[in-house]
Structure formats: structure tokens, C-alpha cells
Design a protein around this motif. Sequence first.
Motif, PDB file in Angstrom:
ATOM      1  N   ASP A   1       1.995   4.337  -8.283  1.00 13.88           N
ATOM      2  CA  ASP A   1       0.775   4.984  -7.797  1.00 13.88           C
ATOM      3  C   ASP A   1      -0.189   5.273  -8.951  1.00 13.88           C
TER       4      ASP A   1
ATOM      5  N   LEU B   1      -5.810  -5.962  -0.678  1.00 17.33           N
ATOM      6  CA  LEU B   1      -6.174  -4.672  -0.101  1.00 17.33           C
ATOM      7  C   LEU B   1      -7.687  -4.541  -0.191  1.00 17.33           C
TER       8      LEU B   1
ATOM      9  N   ARG C   1       8.139   5.792  -1.067  1.00 14.17           N
ATOM     10  CA  ARG C   1       7.772   4.829  -2.112  1.00 14.17           C
ATOM     11  C   ARG C   1       9.002   4.043  -2.577  1.00 14.17           C
TER      12      ARG C   1
ATOM     13  N   SER D   1       0.370   4.004  -2.977  1.00 11.40           N
ATOM     14  CA  SER D   1      -0.482   5.092  -2.523  1.00 11.40           C
ATOM     15  C   SER D   1      -0.078   6.423  -3.146  1.00 11.40           C
ATOM     16  N   ALA D   2      -1.075   7.189  -3.551  1.00 10.56           N
ATOM     17  CA  ALA D   2      -0.811   8.519  -4.088  1.00 10.56           C
ATOM     18  C   ALA D   2      -0.352   9.484  -3.010  1.00 10.56           C
ATOM     19  N   ASP D   3      -0.577   9.140  -1.745  1.00  7.62           N
ATOM     20  CA  ASP D   3      -0.190  10.011  -0.633  1.00  7.62           C
ATOM     21  C   ASP D   3       1.253   9.789  -0.175  1.00  7.62           C
ATOM     22  N   SER D   4       1.918   8.759  -0.683  1.00 11.95           N
ATOM     23  CA  SER D   4       3.304   8.483  -0.280  1.00 11.95           C
ATOM     24  C   SER D   4       4.258   9.445  -0.974  1.00 11.95           C
TER      25      SER D   4
ATOM     26  N   TRP E   1      -1.572   1.946 -10.300  1.00 14.50           N
ATOM     27  CA  TRP E   1      -2.613   1.410  -9.427  1.00 14.50           C
ATOM     28  C   TRP E   1      -3.956   2.077  -9.701  1.00 14.50           C
ATOM     29  N   ARG E   2      -3.948   3.395  -9.872  1.00 11.16           N
ATOM     30  CA  ARG E   2      -5.190   4.107 -10.178  1.00 11.16           C
ATOM     31  C   ARG E   2      -5.756   3.612 -11.517  1.00 11.16           C
TER      32      ARG E   2
ATOM     33  N   GLU F   1       0.831  -1.207   0.000  1.00  6.52           N
ATOM     34  CA  GLU F   1       0.000   0.000   0.000  1.00  6.52           C
ATOM     35  C   GLU F   1       0.864   1.255   0.000  1.00  6.52           C
ATOM     36  N   LEU F   2       1.973   1.222   0.715  1.00 11.71           N
ATOM     37  CA  LEU F   2       2.885   2.359   0.729  1.00 11.71           C
ATOM     38  C   LEU F   2       3.478   2.591  -0.658  1.00 11.71           C
TER      39      LEU F   2
ATOM     40  N   ARG G   1      -7.193  -0.039 -11.151  1.00 17.64           N
ATOM     41  CA  ARG G   1      -8.518  -0.075 -10.510  1.00 17.64           C
ATOM     42  C   ARG G   1      -9.599   0.360 -11.489  1.00 17.64           C
TER      43      ARG G   1
END
Length: 346
Positions: free
Chosen positions: A226, A195, A151, A143-146, A229-230, A139-140, A233
Amino acid sequence: MEALAARLSQLDAQGEGAIRVVMFYDTLMRRRVDLPALARASAGLAECVTGIRLHGTGQVIRFSPDGTAAAAPAPPASTTAPITLDEEEIGTVWLERTGPPGALDLDELLLERLALAGAAVVERYGPARTTMADPALVELAISADSDEAARARALRLLGFAADLPVQVVAVRSQLPLDRIGGLLCPARPVKAAPLADVGVILAATMDRARIPAGVRAGLGAAARPDRSWREARTALRFTSPREPVIRYADLGALALLAEIPRDTARDNADVAAIARIAGSPADLETLDTYCAAGSLRRAADLLHLHHSSVARRLEQIGKALGIDLTEPTGLTRAGLALTAWRLLDG
């Protein structure tokens, strides 16, 4: 009596040889050898070429009994054994014996101990080459927030080199994630983790043709995990029984439908009409096939029905939808509405 004595003598010799093999590998483990040293020592013990291969990296190590690297190409193995770690096969060990089995016929025991030692070496010098990974670490990485430093560290701990592009696959399946990951990327680094209700697979390369039947999969296109992943999905939301595997790059402008707010899509008249006929799987399959085929006869061939039967069914579906499916505009409306309706549950 002489025959019995000979058999007992042979059993004693075999037992002595087995103890020697076990002690040999116990000594190697105490010395904390690496994989090349393990293969080299094993070749000397077996008195034939010995090999080790790790599935995750594609690394192959082969040594001759004289301690030198074995020449390529490798002949067929005479005996093989899997290397397992955390109940997952991560590699293979083998002997390339050209004559009869080794002295005292201990090849199987030797390979068993070599495989156990190989798993211990891989686990010690890691990162572990198993496919399954810590979900928090995965997830790290995606993630777009990392931040970039976090990362990069997560990817390094997962076993991906800094200069290696990483693509992401989002999957839904009853099959184990490690099996799917191993098939998707058999010879390069690959990691997987669940996840929420979606499985995540990170791979250096991916071959969609190797995804097993029954798996829904969306494949990201970007090199950054990141973004990939987007995209993965989004592509997963577009999958269907007719098209269970979709690459984001193949969606083109259709990907824009995923950006439409759910309430807006749900309130659309055409989407609402699709929802009303959703109780009939046969109608949905007929409409989906017709929209994909673009012609009545082609749809009939795909459905294995007579074209007149398909025509009657499409006429009824068109009336229920309030759309003339014989017109190009009506076909486009129905296809977009069907896709938007599926995305509501994606």
C-alpha cells in the motif's frame, strides 16, 4: 515401387507414433499429475533428459530417462517449446538430446503435448503464473483501506509468499502490461493489472534497466504494497520525456512538491509563467535541459546546438518568465516551477 512402399511404411509408423504420444499425455492428464511427474514421464518417453521451467517462479525441473533428477549444469537444449496460458508465455519445455532426433522424429509433437499438459497443470494447481491478474485482487493488495488480513490473503492468491517483500510500479504505456512485467521481473513472482488510467505491477524484485523505451514508470520503495503504491504514483507524476523512469527513493525532498495543493501551485507566479510558455515544446525542452544540466555548455551539448544559440533562447525564455536564468537562484526557481507545473497534469 519398393521406394514408395518404404515411404508409406514410414508414414504409417509416424502416424502410429503420433497417436501413442497423444494418448500418453491424455493419460497423464487424467491422472492429474504434477509438474515433476510430468517431466519424469516425458523423459522416459523421449529417452533423453527433459526439462520444464516456469518464468514466474524461476522453477526448473529436469529429469533423466531413468526417472532420476538430471545433473547440473544443463547442456544446451536440442528442442524447445513455449508453455502458454491465456495467450501469455509462462514457461518453457525442452529436450536435451545428445544424439540424432528421437525415434520417428516426434520430438516436436512430444514437446507440443508436454507444453499443453504443463499449462493445464499450472492452471489446475495455481495460482496461475500468468502476469496479468484480477484488477480487484490487485487493488485489494495495494489499497490503504484494506486491513492486513485482507491484504495478506490477496497477496497469497496472487502468488506472493507471506515473507516476500512486494514492491509496486505505476506505469503509463502503450505496451501490454504483461510484457512490461515480464521484462521488469523475469525470474520472480510478478503480477499486473490496469487501474483506471494507470497500470499496476507488483513484483518481488525489479530491475529498472529492463523497462523498455517509451514507458513512463514510477517505482515505489516501501516493502508494504500500500505504501509502495502511493510512492509509485507520486514518482510517476515526476516522470518526463527526459527522465521517463523515476524511483521514489531518488526524489528526496522533491517529493514534497507533490503534496502542494493544485490550486496553490496553479496560482504561483512562476508556475503560471511556465504555463504561458508551454505552447512551445522547444522552449520547454531547452529550459528542462538547462535546469537538469546546470550549465549553458552542458545544455548545448545535450541539445546538440551551439552554445550561443542556446544562450539566446534562454535569454528569451528568461524574459518571458521574468526570471534571471543566469543566476543560481533563478535556475532553482525555474526548475521548481517547471516541476510543479508538470505535477499539475500528473
